[in-house]
Design a protein around this motif. Structure first.
Motif, PDB file in Angstrom:
ATOM      1  N   ASP A   1       3.130 -17.045   5.399  1.00 22.68           N
ATOM      2  CA  ASP A   1       2.290 -17.614   4.603  1.00 22.68           C
ATOM      3  C   ASP A   1       0.774 -17.027   5.022  1.00 22.68           C
ATOM      4  N   SER A   2       0.844 -16.431   6.316  1.00 23.17           N
ATOM      5  CA  SER A   2      -0.395 -16.081   6.859  1.00 23.17           C
ATOM      6  C   SER A   2      -0.261 -14.666   7.864  1.00 23.17           C
ATOM      7  N   LEU A   3      -1.297 -13.787   7.345  1.00 21.94           N
ATOM      8  CA  LEU A   3      -1.397 -12.708   8.428  1.00 21.94           C
ATOM      9  C   LEU A   3      -1.626 -13.003   9.750  1.00 21.94           C
ATOM     10  N   VAL A   4      -2.560 -13.888  10.013  1.00 23.75           N
ATOM     11  CA  VAL A   4      -3.085 -14.439  11.529  1.00 23.75           C
ATOM     12  C   VAL A   4      -1.697 -14.829  12.032  1.00 23.75           C
TER      13      VAL A   4
ATOM     14  N   ASP B   1      11.365 -17.715   5.382  1.00 22.95           N
ATOM     15  CA  ASP B   1      10.537 -18.256   4.612  1.00 22.95           C
ATOM     16  C   ASP B   1       9.072 -18.628   4.998  1.00 22.95           C
ATOM     17  N   GLY B   2       8.006 -18.293   4.368  1.00 16.40           N
ATOM     18  CA  GLY B   2       6.720 -18.844   4.327  1.00 16.40           C
ATOM     19  C   GLY B   2       6.967 -20.547   4.499  1.00 16.40           C
TER      20      GLY B   2
ATOM     21  N   LEU C   1       0.004 -22.244  17.188  1.00 17.85           N
ATOM     22  CA  LEU C   1      -0.459 -22.798  16.164  1.00 17.85           C
ATOM     23  C   LEU C   1      -0.327 -22.121  14.751  1.00 17.85           C
ATOM     24  N   GLY C   2       0.157 -22.400  13.605  1.00 15.23           N
ATOM     25  CA  GLY C   2       0.499 -21.549  12.616  1.00 15.23           C
ATOM     26  C   GLY C   2       1.736 -21.075  12.724  1.00 15.23           C
ATOM     27  N   VAL C   3       2.295 -21.077  13.510  1.00 13.77           N
ATOM     28  CA  VAL C   3       3.633 -20.203  13.920  1.00 13.77           C
ATOM     29  C   VAL C   3       4.923 -21.343  13.927  1.00 13.77           C
TER      30      VAL C   3
ATOM     31  N   SER D   1       4.561 -30.685   4.810  1.00 12.36           N
ATOM     32  CA  SER D   1       4.493 -29.814   6.267  1.00 12.36           C
ATOM     33  C   SER D   1       3.316 -29.742   7.044  1.00 12.36           C
ATOM     34  N   ALA D   2       3.337 -29.564   8.138  1.00 10.89           N
ATOM     35  CA  ALA D   2       2.103 -29.258   8.749  1.00 10.89           C
ATOM     36  C   ALA D   2       2.433 -28.480  10.203  1.00 10.89           C
ATOM     37  N   PRO D   3       1.372 -27.668  10.262  1.00 11.63           N
ATOM     38  CA  PRO D   3       1.601 -26.817  11.606  1.00 11.63           C
ATOM     39  C   PRO D   3       1.300 -27.636  13.011  1.00 11.63           C
TER      40      PRO D   3
END
Length: 230
Positions: free
Chosen positions: A147-150, A187-188, A214-216, A206-208
């Motif tokens: 869901d995130s390019l970063v 899946d994202g 973070l975000g992974v 859900s939560a990172p």
């Protein structure tokens, strides 16, 4: 390497696995955070799916000492490493694929880094749902970056360290190349939430997780409805 080969690869990697995850800052802390999301209470019975060498099991013990834990993994090598550690009498290890677990019903199920490796994730999630008592909880602790390019870029950077470290410690480069690719293809977070809903879980959130990844890495939580008839 395909998903049916994953348990055998972990058999061979089991010897060095604890050393490798110990090099990952925040790995165990993140697992404990996700385990707490189950809201465990004394007297509960918990299924730990994909327990590996017991890192997720230890997180459950820390979250709620005294709960009954049945810890399951498809890799015989990982299970044997887990059994060699000291555990309370409330913990039991079982060698089984997630698809084949036959241990009765549970108040909660915890699955760390599992769904991404399943050959048939939807079918297995339906099977898992059938193991959870009405009103019970499922928590997934899982990589999800699409869901995130970063987050995708961060995961690729992290794998610049993970893949050679895994190769050095376990002697198997293919397992950690597979890890990188499997996360990229998985899946994202939004798609995994939808997958849980599609397979009968409600109240899905859900939560990172904070920290280096973070975000992974994320915590996913869902429930089986209270009034469901069995």
């Amino acid at each position: 390497m395909n998903k049916l080969e994953v348990p055998g690869k972990f058999d061979r990697a089991a010897r060095g696995y604890d050393l490798l995850v110990g090099l990952n800052p925040g790995y165990h802390q993140a697992l404990r955070r996700s385990a707490r999301a189950l809201g465990l209470r004394p007297g509960m019975r918990v299924l730990d799916l994909g327990c590996g060498t017991g890192a997720s099991t230890a997180a459950l013990v820390a979250a709620a000492p005294g709960v009954e834990i049945v810890a399951v993994d498809a890799s015989a090598g990982m299970i044997e490493r887990a059994k060699q550690k000291r555990w309370p009498s409330t913990v039991r290890f079982v060698h089984s694929r997630a698809e084949d677990v036959d241990e009765g019903e549970f108040d909660a199920v915890f699955a760390a880094y599992l769904v991404r490796n399943l050959p048939e994730p939807d079918g297995t999630l339906k099977r898992i749902r059938g193991l959870v008592k009405p009103g019970g909880t499922l928590v997934l602790h899982e990589y999800s970056v699409r869901d995130s390019l970063v987050s995708t870029a961060l995961w690729t950077v992290l794998c610049g360290f993970i893949v050679p470290a895994g190769w050095l410690v376990t002697g198997d480069r293919s397992l950690y190349t597979y890890l990188w690719r499997s996360v990229m293809d998985f899946d994202g977070a939004s798609a995994l939430r939808d997958r849980l809903r599609r397979n009968g879980f409600t109240g899905v959130r859900s939560a990172p997780l904070p920290g280096l990844q973070l975000g992974v890495v994320h915590t996913f939580r869902g429930h089986v409805p209270e009034q469901e008839q069995r």
